[in-house]
Design an enzyme around this catalytic site. Sequence first.
Site, PDB file in Angstrom:
ATOM      1  N   SER A 133       0.853  -1.192   0.000  1.00 47.58           N
ATOM      2  CA  SER A 133       0.000   0.000   0.000  1.00 47.58           C
ATOM      3  C   SER A 133       0.886   1.239   0.000  1.00 47.58           C
ATOM      4  O   SER A 133       2.078   1.158   0.326  1.00 47.58           O
ATOM      5  CB  SER A 133      -0.856  -0.005   1.267  1.00 47.58           C
ATOM      6  OG  SER A 133      -1.485   1.244   1.470  1.00 47.58           O
ATOM      7  N   TYR A 146      -3.735  -0.803   9.976  1.00 46.19           N
ATOM      8  CA  TYR A 146      -3.514  -0.950   8.528  1.00 46.19           C
ATOM      9  C   TYR A 146      -2.104  -0.481   8.165  1.00 46.19           C
ATOM     10  O   TYR A 146      -1.360  -1.167   7.454  1.00 46.19           O
ATOM     11  CB  TYR A 146      -4.568  -0.145   7.768  1.00 46.19           C
ATOM     12  CG  TYR A 146      -4.561  -0.370   6.271  1.00 46.19           C
ATOM     13  CD1 TYR A 146      -5.205  -1.459   5.709  1.00 46.19           C
ATOM     14  CD2 TYR A 146      -3.913   0.521   5.420  1.00 46.19           C
ATOM     15  CE1 TYR A 146      -5.200  -1.665   4.333  1.00 46.19           C
ATOM     16  CE2 TYR A 146      -3.909   0.328   4.049  1.00 46.19           C
ATOM     17  CZ  TYR A 146      -4.555  -0.772   3.508  1.00 46.19           C
ATOM     18  OH  TYR A 146      -4.543  -0.969   2.145  1.00 46.19           O
TER      19      TYR A 146
HETATM   20  P1  NDP Z   1     -11.788  -5.079  -1.229  1.00 42.04           P
HETATM   21  O1  NDP Z   1     -12.332  -4.786   0.115  1.00 42.04           O
HETATM   22  O2  NDP Z   1     -12.641  -4.889  -2.445  1.00 42.04           O
HETATM   23  O3  NDP Z   1     -11.171  -6.557  -1.282  1.00 42.04           O
HETATM   24  C1  NDP Z   1     -10.514  -7.133  -0.185  1.00 42.04           C
HETATM   25  C2  NDP Z   1     -10.473  -8.639  -0.389  1.00 42.04           C
HETATM   26  O4  NDP Z   1      -9.913  -9.277   0.768  1.00 42.04           O
HETATM   27  C3  NDP Z   1     -11.865  -9.217  -0.571  1.00 42.04           C
HETATM   28  O5  NDP Z   1     -11.816 -10.273  -1.484  1.00 42.04           O
HETATM   29  C4  NDP Z   1     -12.164  -9.725   0.821  1.00 42.04           C
HETATM   30  O6  NDP Z   1     -13.163 -10.706   0.886  1.00 42.04           O
HETATM   31  C5  NDP Z   1     -10.799 -10.283   1.186  1.00 42.04           C
HETATM   32  N1  NDP Z   1     -10.752 -10.583   2.601  1.00 42.04           N
HETATM   33  C6  NDP Z   1     -10.990  -9.746   3.626  1.00 42.04           C
HETATM   34  N2  NDP Z   1     -10.931 -10.418   4.788  1.00 42.04           N
HETATM   35  C7  NDP Z   1     -10.662 -11.710   4.474  1.00 42.04           C
HETATM   36  C8  NDP Z   1     -10.492 -12.900   5.238  1.00 42.04           C
HETATM   37  N3  NDP Z   1     -10.628 -12.919   6.576  1.00 42.04           N
HETATM   38  N4  NDP Z   1     -10.229 -14.058   4.585  1.00 42.04           N
HETATM   39  C9  NDP Z   1     -10.110 -14.074   3.253  1.00 42.04           C
HETATM   40  N5  NDP Z   1     -10.280 -12.987   2.471  1.00 42.04           N
HETATM   41  C10 NDP Z   1     -10.544 -11.826   3.087  1.00 42.04           C
HETATM   42  O7  NDP Z   1     -10.515  -4.158  -1.361  1.00 42.04           O
HETATM   43  P2  NDP Z   1      -9.376  -3.994  -2.468  1.00 42.04           P
HETATM   44  O8  NDP Z   1      -9.626  -4.832  -3.666  1.00 42.04           O
HETATM   45  O9  NDP Z   1      -9.157  -2.561  -2.630  1.00 42.04           O
HETATM   46  O10 NDP Z   1      -8.150  -4.574  -1.635  1.00 42.04           O
HETATM   47  C11 NDP Z   1      -7.293  -5.595  -2.073  1.00 42.04           C
HETATM   48  C12 NDP Z   1      -5.917  -5.388  -1.474  1.00 42.04           C
HETATM   49  O11 NDP Z   1      -5.375  -4.165  -1.986  1.00 42.04           O
HETATM   50  C13 NDP Z   1      -5.896  -5.244   0.043  1.00 42.04           C
HETATM   51  O12 NDP Z   1      -4.770  -5.907   0.579  1.00 42.04           O
HETATM   52  C14 NDP Z   1      -5.786  -3.739   0.251  1.00 42.04           C
HETATM   53  O13 NDP Z   1      -5.205  -3.422   1.487  1.00 42.04           O
HETATM   54  C15 NDP Z   1      -4.907  -3.370  -0.916  1.00 42.04           C
HETATM   55  N6  NDP Z   1      -4.916  -1.961  -1.288  1.00 42.04           N
HETATM   56  C16 NDP Z   1      -6.025  -1.355  -1.816  1.00 42.04           C
HETATM   57  C17 NDP Z   1      -5.976  -0.018  -2.192  1.00 42.04           C
HETATM   58  C18 NDP Z   1      -7.135   0.682  -2.801  1.00 42.04           C
HETATM   59  O14 NDP Z   1      -7.026   1.882  -3.083  1.00 42.04           O
HETATM   60  N7  NDP Z   1      -8.261   0.047  -3.069  1.00 42.04           N
HETATM   61  C19 NDP Z   1      -4.772   0.765  -2.015  1.00 42.04           C
HETATM   62  C20 NDP Z   1      -3.667   0.045  -1.448  1.00 42.04           C
HETATM   63  C21 NDP Z   1      -3.752  -1.265  -1.116  1.00 42.04           C
HETATM   64  P3  NDP Z   1     -14.697 -10.218   1.149  1.00 42.04           P
HETATM   65  O15 NDP Z   1     -15.188  -9.638  -0.143  1.00 42.04           O
HETATM   66  O16 NDP Z   1     -15.376 -11.511   1.528  1.00 42.04           O
HETATM   67  O17 NDP Z   1     -14.673  -9.215   2.255  1.00 42.04           O
END
Ligand code: NDP
Length: 241
Positions: A133, A146
């Site tokens: 991130s 985070y």
């Molecule tokens: P989303 O919230 O759309 O996706 C997060 C994903 O992680 C979902 O598939 C979610 O599943 C899964 N997840 C959460 N908790 C668990 C768990 N206990 N077990 C298994 N899976 C889990 O966010 P993003 O797509 O934006 O995030 C993806 C990654 O990118 C993350 O690591 C985030 O920190 C990182 N990121 C995102 C940024 C952004 O601007 N969007 C910027 C920087 C980093 P579910 O749908 O079931 O909750």
Amino acid sequence: MNPFSLDGQVALVTGANTGIGQAIAVAMAQAGAEVIAAGRRDCDETLALMGSGRAMRLDFTDPMAARDVFAGERIDILVNNAGIIRREDAAEFSEVDWDDVMDVNLKALFFTCQAFARAALPRGRGKIVNIASLLSFQGGIRVPSYTASKHGVAGLTKLMANEWAARGLNVNAIAPGYIETNNTQALRADPDRSQAILDRIPAGRWGRPEDIGQTAVFLAASASDYVNGAVLNVDGGWLAR
Ligand code: NDP
């Protein structure tokens, strides 16, 4: 052989049901990989978008959930994308919000890498792509667990690269900027924060999940074989500013 192709490779992507994980799964399938879309919920939409591949249930409420996943079959590429965020003033932040975020974003990520490496090191080849991130570099506001977890992801990526690079494993990370997903819904819903963020992005737009997907393909392909321990910013220039 096209060095950007993933033909014949098997890739496991965590959190592949939505957002960045879904885009990575789709991009890797388009590049020729057989993708295992892993999620704590069903990944039907991702499977439909890929038109191939398979799904796996993986819930990191148990951070050790992936311990046995890699022993049974050859998986060449691991993408640790699953992640959560909790927002609260540092003075009020709860232990639950600390532990929940650290468990998914850092502990599960490390032990999933470890399980993958135990299977891949004897083969002498493998690719790990961790999702870091901007808050692997910056402090942020109201997101202490985070920020701690994502600084940890950057550090662990380098540590694992140091230990495993000479044994054929590439370990790298992507630091996405501000990407349009559920994760940033609260920010985008706040007109002032949203505009302030946009004003600082040299590229003049929020990122799209596909921007991260294509970068992940590069880090999973042989084109990046000499890239080790990098945390690659894909942020429209945010950190350059
Ligand atoms: P989303 O919230 O759309 O996706 C997060 C994903 O992680 C979902 O598939 C979610 O599943 C899964 N997840 C959460 N908790 C668990 C768990 N206990 N077990 C298994 N899976 C889990 O966010 P993003 O797509 O934006 O995030 C993806 C990654 O990118 C993350 O690591 C985030 O920190 C990182 N990121 C995102 C940024 C952004 O601007 N969007 C910027 C920087 C980093 P579910 O749908 O079931 O909750």
